[in-house]
Design an enzyme around this catalytic site. Sequence first.
Site, PDB file in Angstrom:
ATOM      1  N   CYS A   1      38.821 -15.996  -3.903  1.00 35.45           N
ATOM      2  CA  CYS A   1      39.511 -14.731  -4.184  1.00 35.45           C
ATOM      3  C   CYS A   1      40.927 -15.111  -4.596  1.00 35.45           C
ATOM      4  O   CYS A   1      41.556 -15.969  -3.950  1.00 35.45           O
ATOM      5  CB  CYS A   1      39.533 -13.871  -2.923  1.00 35.45           C
ATOM      6  SG  CYS A   1      40.587 -12.408  -3.053  1.00 35.45           S
TER       7      CYS A   1
ATOM      8  N   CYS B   1      40.274 -12.219 -11.177  1.00 30.24           N
ATOM      9  CA  CYS B   1      39.689 -11.643  -9.965  1.00 30.24           C
ATOM     10  C   CYS B   1      38.248 -12.138  -9.876  1.00 30.24           C
ATOM     11  O   CYS B   1      37.454 -11.924 -10.807  1.00 30.24           O
ATOM     12  CB  CYS B   1      39.716 -10.119 -10.103  1.00 30.24           C
ATOM     13  SG  CYS B   1      38.909  -9.227  -8.763  1.00 30.24           S
TER      14      CYS B   1
HETATM   15  N1  DGL Z   1      41.708 -10.889  -6.184  1.00 25.59           N
HETATM   16  C1  DGL Z   1      40.392 -10.322  -6.006  1.00 25.59           C
HETATM   17  C2  DGL Z   1      39.363 -11.436  -6.089  1.00 25.59           C
HETATM   18  O1  DGL Z   1      39.648 -12.503  -6.608  1.00 25.59           O
HETATM   19  C3  DGL Z   1      40.386  -9.468  -4.802  1.00 25.59           C
HETATM   20  C4  DGL Z   1      39.174  -8.614  -4.701  1.00 25.59           C
HETATM   21  C5  DGL Z   1      39.324  -7.319  -4.001  1.00 25.59           C
HETATM   22  O2  DGL Z   1      40.110  -6.491  -4.445  1.00 25.59           O
HETATM   23  O3  DGL Z   1      38.601  -7.127  -3.020  1.00 25.59           O
HETATM   24  O4  DGL Z   1      38.215 -11.293  -5.693  1.00 25.59           O
END
Ligand code: DGL
Length: 263
Positions: free
Chosen positions: A186, A76
Amino acid sequence: MKLTQNNPIGIFDSGVGGTSIWKEINQLLPNEDSIYLADSKHAPYGQKTTTQIIDLSVKNTEYLLSKNCKIIVVACNTATTNAIQHLRATYKVPFIGIEPAIKPASLNTITNTIGILATKGTLNSQLFASTSNSLDNKVTIVEQIGEGLVELIESGKLVSDEMTTLLKKHLSKFSQLNIDNLVLGCTHYPYLIPQIKEIIGNDIAIIDSGFAVAKQTKRVLEDHNLLSNRLKTGIHQFYTNTEKNALELLLNRIDVSIKYLDF
Ligand code: DGL
């Protein structure tokens, strides 16, 4: 606890997006066992404060460590850019993070203009600021918060009219500003690549860091002498604290176990 070679790799994300990283790791290291935590109940992390993101990252890490994971992959960007320094300072286990690949994009660009689509939490983080400041200053970075995209993916609306409308809105800036590289900052967004290409065309290179993270995971496991020495295919356990549907949709595999866990 002694970490041994055949312990699982632990991976967490604010939700289902980190499966894009899990897939790269699984492809590169098919004999490794893994445990994936989708903290979907608390998604999106991108709208939370740094303190909240650190607290959630600690909670996820503690769970994975309680399952004897030998390495933690923070799949993430938002958790990495806000919490990885805290995690590394707190726990002995090696951590792998993911950050938006603006450096490679800045080396690729010919128009000297690159785009980045990421969460508010990532774009506002100190780590992102210091990476952008370190780039050649002739490169302009056009930033766009992907507001609402994570929520739609989490609710199973990856391909939907709502998604098309939202993507067109977020991407319009990029087409106007002559970017030639678009960084996906993301881990949910790689699932949107076909739809993004339909909107921005094939002339803009889309950069994501999934494969680089898998290679880095392998390198760090090798350095710590923690690569699995098993010859059989790994066993994979997925945990979510909401409905399983979005995970099932993105994984699209029957050979992995997906369970509800209250965490
Ligand atoms: N997969 C997360 C990232 O890479 C999502 C972030 C979120 O939950 O806003 O930032």
